[in-house]
Motif scaffolding. Structure first.
Motif, short mmCIF file in Angstrom:
data_model
loop_
_atom_site.label_atom_id
_atom_site.label_comp_id
_atom_site.label_asym_id
_atom_site.label_seq_id
_atom_site.Cartn_x
_atom_site.Cartn_y
_atom_site.Cartn_z
N ALA A 1 0.81 -1.22 0.00
CA ALA A 1 0.00 0.00 0.00
C ALA A 1 0.85 1.27 0.00
O ALA A 1 0.47 2.28 -0.59
N GLY B 1 3.61 1.76 -1.45
CA GLY B 1 4.39 1.93 -2.68
C GLY B 1 5.70 1.16 -2.70
O GLY B 1 6.32 1.03 -3.75
N SER C 1 7.82 -2.34 -2.57
CA SER C 1 7.46 -3.64 -3.13
C SER C 1 8.31 -4.74 -2.53
O SER C 1 9.50 -4.57 -2.30
N LYS D 1 10.23 -8.16 -2.89
CA LYS D 1 10.82 -9.02 -3.92
C LYS D 1 11.20 -10.36 -3.30
O LYS D 1 11.17 -10.51 -2.08
N THR E 1 9.59 -13.06 -3.34
CA THR E 1 8.44 -13.72 -2.70
C THR E 1 8.13 -15.01 -3.48
O THR E 1 7.14 -15.11 -4.18
N ASN F 1 -2.75 -3.54 -4.30
CA ASN F 1 -1.96 -3.51 -5.53
C ASN F 1 -0.87 -4.57 -5.64
O ASN F 1 0.06 -4.42 -6.41
N LEU G 1 3.31 4.75 -7.29
CA LEU G 1 3.34 3.38 -6.76
C LEU G 1 2.43 3.19 -5.54
O LEU G 1 1.99 2.08 -5.27
N ALA G 2 2.14 4.28 -4.83
CA ALA G 2 1.25 4.14 -3.67
C ALA G 2 -0.19 4.48 -4.04
O ALA G 2 -1.07 4.47 -3.18
N ASN G 3 -0.45 4.76 -5.33
CA ASN G 3 -1.81 5.07 -5.77
C ASN G 3 -2.65 3.81 -5.96
O ASN G 3 -2.13 2.70 -5.93
N ASP G 4 -3.93 4.01 -6.23
CA ASP G 4 -4.81 2.88 -6.48
C ASP G 4 -4.37 2.06 -7.68
O ASP G 4 -4.40 0.85 -7.66
N ASP G 5 -3.99 2.75 -8.76
CA ASP G 5 -3.51 2.03 -9.93
C ASP G 5 -2.10 2.48 -10.26
O ASP G 5 -1.90 3.36 -11.08
N PRO G 6 -1.11 1.86 -9.64
CA PRO G 6 0.27 2.28 -9.89
C PRO G 6 0.65 2.07 -11.36
O PRO G 6 0.22 1.08 -11.97
N LYS H 1 3.63 1.16 -13.48
CA LYS H 1 4.98 0.62 -13.29
C LYS H 1 5.75 0.66 -14.60
O LYS H 1 5.46 -0.10 -15.51
N TYR I 1 9.51 2.24 -11.71
CA TYR I 1 9.52 1.00 -10.93
C TYR I 1 10.82 0.20 -10.98
O TYR I 1 11.28 -0.29 -9.97
N TRP I 2 11.41 0.07 -12.18
CA TRP I 2 12.55 -0.85 -12.32
C TRP I 2 13.73 -0.39 -11.46
O TRP I 2 14.21 0.73 -11.62
N PRO I 3 14.24 -1.26 -10.59
CA PRO I 3 15.31 -0.84 -9.69
C PRO I 3 16.70 -0.80 -10.33
O PRO I 3 17.56 -0.07 -9.85
N GLY J 1 13.22 1.04 -3.64
CA GLY J 1 11.80 0.79 -3.40
C GLY J 1 11.43 -0.64 -3.10
O GLY J 1 10.25 -0.96 -3.03
N PHE J 2 12.42 -1.50 -2.90
CA PHE J 2 12.13 -2.92 -2.69
C PHE J 2 12.61 -3.43 -1.34
O PHE J 2 13.66 -3.02 -0.85
N ILE J 3 11.80 -4.31 -0.76
CA ILE J 3 12.23 -5.01 0.45
C ILE J 3 12.19 -6.51 0.17
O ILE J 3 11.44 -6.96 -0.70
N ILE J 4 13.01 -7.26 0.88
CA ILE J 4 13.01 -8.71 0.70
C ILE J 4 11.82 -9.30 1.45
O ILE J 4 11.45 -8.82 2.53
N ASP J 5 11.21 -10.30 0.82
CA ASP J 5 10.04 -11.01 1.36
C ASP J 5 10.02 -11.03 2.89
O ASP J 5 10.90 -11.60 3.53
#
Lengths: 393, 331
Positions: A254, A256, A258, A260, A262, A368, B70-75, B77, B82-84, B145-149
């Motif tokens: 939510a 923004g 993401s 990875k 997963t 999302n 990215l935090a919107n209803d319809d991001p 990408k 988006y691409w890191p 913008g990415f975190i690991i699972d």
């Protein structure tokens, strides 16, 4: 009501002759089952060549998916690659880079395992709300087959991994021979655990659309990693971060950011019948409620079914004890009184995990995520036996 | 070696396949390409699906825009939003694009197209040249913008047996949403027949291909196209398939469907929005006979000024003859 002429009169098929054994050297389902086929949702993708279709799970029983109706996902189309033209390379941090021909693979000791393969996007269209009317469309990006193949570990050991040093932080990058070549990075721990380089499914050669002659099988992990037409395996000291592991198959939350990596498909289940494509046609009385459950973390230990939208739950009967990373069939045999039902199922796996509701998942992830939606599904069954995909409070 | 199976991979074989590029730029090839060159290459190779300005066409991916969505209803990408890693763009363009002609772009062209995609996202200036040397200077906006699972911590601890309710779990249950409200489920019967038809069509062609062609050739009836040429044309048509459909149930896509196109007036496929250039040619009486189609396929943009078809053309006369023969089999 009089006697049934189907019984009292001699029917054509009981008098004349049927087909000879040469009629269908490789058989197809009888014409009366022609609606049990894979289907596409055209609006989902730009082009059927880079797209996905859906297994008709609403019409199947047991757990093994016939290859001919097992869902397909291609990124640049299903290619025709002859065994004679097939090559598999192992390179990177190995002692000796190798090339195998197809025939070489059949000379390694091999294993048989039943595993489900689920696309990470299965049920993905349902994040924002109930959208598609049918278990095939909401949950059909899944199949379950018995694979015959060589453990990836065996092939890696053949090339030798002394050059890789400490294996705990190493990766295996895999790619296909088709035009998309879909590369994915797999942590070495998984690669050495249960990943299979498979060439047979359900006893026969893989189908073209499933990667003939050789595909990777990555038990319990998202289908995109099951690289088809497998042509190269590279040991690396990092994840390659390919298109399919960064721009796709990552789950946006939510705020923004993401998630990875997963990779594991969490425990999930769905009632396949009754469902929108498989309505009740027989009226009140004995009713078989059935469905499928699976978990990427191991075996299914139980499935609960609710007929009142999750207010009360009862334990379903498992057709067989759950097996690791394979589909489990469940049944709840009831005496239906003909009233409306809000049908749900809820899977439990061997880690103690219980399948969450859509609301619970949305609370953590927002709307999302696109991928990895393993929420509880609800079918609204009407008094006439028809069913609809709904959401409930 | 444990079993002694397989053979040692040769250095040139490894070089041919081991082309994956990593986030730290390792394995990047020598070469360079400018935004300026990239604009032309993108228009020729990519714009048919991704739009002239990488804004996307139809359902094909947008490659530019979407900043801060990215935090919107319809991001939205895109490469920019988006691409890191830039390495992913280079790797993907080089290995998998253009759709239908993968692995045909040189390293220089790949650098140039990547540079243009960056430019279309306002990440570099118009005089930028991307090369092995400048590659790591480019900053990707969503790199962090990415975190690991983290499901083990955020989800698995709460979705447990201990928290599973069995009786009187809710006071009331209301239906809050119905799929029939949106009604986006394919019409199963119709949909199925269209699908079946399109899947059967190529099988018939393939069957024709394997039927003793020698005998067929001995009796050249009417103007039946040579089955071998048709088969070769089917192969060439793979370059066209991303935009043009043929066979039963073929619909317009990025380009018009092409059933019956050979011998028929130009600009006449129902429901397709033609470029003004093609409309003018049609008004002038252009008919897609062998000669006109040959000229068009040789250099589309020279033959029809302003055509939307971004395909550069077929160099080989044999390929042109083959694809025309293939198209002539669809009525």
């Amino acid at each position: 009501e009089g006697a049934d002429p189907l019984i009292t009169e001699v029917q054509d098929w009981a008098s004349g002759l049927g087909d000879g054994v040469d009629a269908t050297p490789y058989g197809m389902p009888i014409e009366f089952e022609a609606d049990v086929v894979r289907r596409n949702v055209p609006w989902l993708t730009a082009d059927p060549i880079s797209s996905i279709n859906f297994t008709p799970i609403h019409a199947l029983d047991g757990t093994i998916t016939p290859q001919g109706c097992a869902f397909e996902r291609h990124h640049s189309g299903a290619i025709e690659l002859r065994k004679e033209d097939y090559r598999l390379m192992i390179n990177g941090l190995v002692d000796k880079p190798l090339v195998f021909a197809y025939a070489d693979l059949e000379r390694f000791p091999r294993e048989n395992h039943v595993y489900f393969c689920e696309c990470a996007a299965n049920t993905g269209m349902e994040w924002a709300g109930a959208q598609l009317n049918g278990a095939q469309f909401t949950h059909g990006m899944i199949h379950n087959m018995e694979y015959s193949g060589v453990p990836l570990r065996t092939l890696l050991e053949e090339a030798g991994m002394d050059a890789a040093g400490d294996l705990s932080d190493k990766w295996v990058y895999v790619e296909g021979a088709d035009a998309s070549s879909n590369g994915r990075s797999i942590p070495m721990e998984k690669a050495l655990d249960d990943v299979l380089v498979a060439f047979k499914a359900n006893g026969e050669a893989l189908r073209k659309e499933h990667g003939y002659p050789v595909r990777l099988v990555v038990p319990g992990w998202e289908g995109n990693m099951w690289v088809k037409w497998l042509r190269r395996i590279e040991i690396t000291d990092h994840a390659v971060e390919s298109r399919e592991e960064t721009s796709k198959y990552t789950d946006t939350l939510a705020d923004g950011t993401s998630r990875k990596w997963t990779w594991v498909m969490d425990a999930k289940s769905v009632v396949t019948s009754p469902s929108p494509q498989s309505p009740i046609t027989h009226g009140p009385g004995p009713l078989v409620i059935t469905g499928l459950a699976w978990s990427g973390h191991g075996a299914i230990t139980g499935v609960d079914v609710s007929i009142d939208g999750g207010a009360n739950w009862q334990k379903a009967r498992l057709a067989k004890p759950g097996a690791k990373m394979a589909l489990t069939r469940f049944y709840l045999d009831i005496d239906w009184d003909g009233s409306e039902m809000l049908l749900q199922s809820r899977a439990h796996d061997e880690t103690g995990y219980v399948q969450p509701t859509k609301a619970q998942l949305r609370e953590v992830r927002g709307l999302n995520s696109v991928y990895h939606n393993n929420c509880i599904q609800t079918w609204h069954v009407n008094t006439d036996g028809s069913a609809e995909n709904v959401e409930v409070s | 070696d444990v079993y002694g199976l397989g053979r040692e991979a040769l250095p040139e074989e490894i070089a041919a396949w081991n082309v994956d590029i990593s986030p730290d730029g390792s394995n990047l090839p020598e070469g360079s390409g400018s935004v300026e060159d990239g604009e032309i290459l993108f228009s020729d190779n990519c714009a048919a699906c991704h739009g002239e300005f990488a804004e996307g066409a139809g359902n094909w991916p947008k490659l530019a825009g979407g900043d801060d969505t990215l935090a919107n209803d319809d991001p939205v990408k895109t490469v920019g939003s988006y691409w890191p890693y830039l390495s992913t763009v280079f790797d993907y363009v080089h290995r998998s694009m253009p759709f239908g002609a993968a692995q045909t772009l040189s390293y220089d062209d790949t650098y140039a197209i990547t540079a243009y995609i960056l430019y279309s996202n306002f990440l570099v200036d118009d005089d930028f040249v991307l090369s092995k040397e400048t590659f790591m200077d480019v900053e990707m906006p969503n790199a962090d913008g990415f975190i690991i699972d983290d499901r083990a911590e955020t989800e698995y601890t709460q979705f447990t047996e201990a928290n599973a309710c069995y009786e009187n779990c809710k006071d009331s249950v209301e239906i809050t949403m119905r799929a029939t409200v949106l009604d986006v489920t394919p019409e199963t019967e119709e949909e199925a027949s269209v699908q079946d038809a399109s899947e059967e069509a190529p099988v018939e062609v393939a069957a024709a291909e394997t039927e003793a062609p020698a005998e067929e050739a001995a009796a050249p009836a009417m103007a039946e196209p040579d089955p071998e040429l048709v088969a070769a044309g089917e192969n060439v048509f793979k370059k066209c398939k991303a935009c043009h459909k043929v066979g039963e149930g073929a619909k317009n896509g990025t380009g018009p469907m092409l059933n019956g196109i050979i011998g028929h007036p130009a600009g006449a496929v129902e429901g397709f929005k033609y470029s003004s250039g093609l409309q003018d040619a049609a008004a002038g009486g252009l008919v897609w006979d062998q000669a006109a189609m040959t000229q068009f396929l040789t250099k589309p943009r020279d033959f029809i000024k302003g055509t939307k078809m971004s395909f550069v053309g077929l160099k080989d006369q044999e390929d042109i003859d083959a694809v025309i023969a293939y198209l002539s089999t669809f009525e």
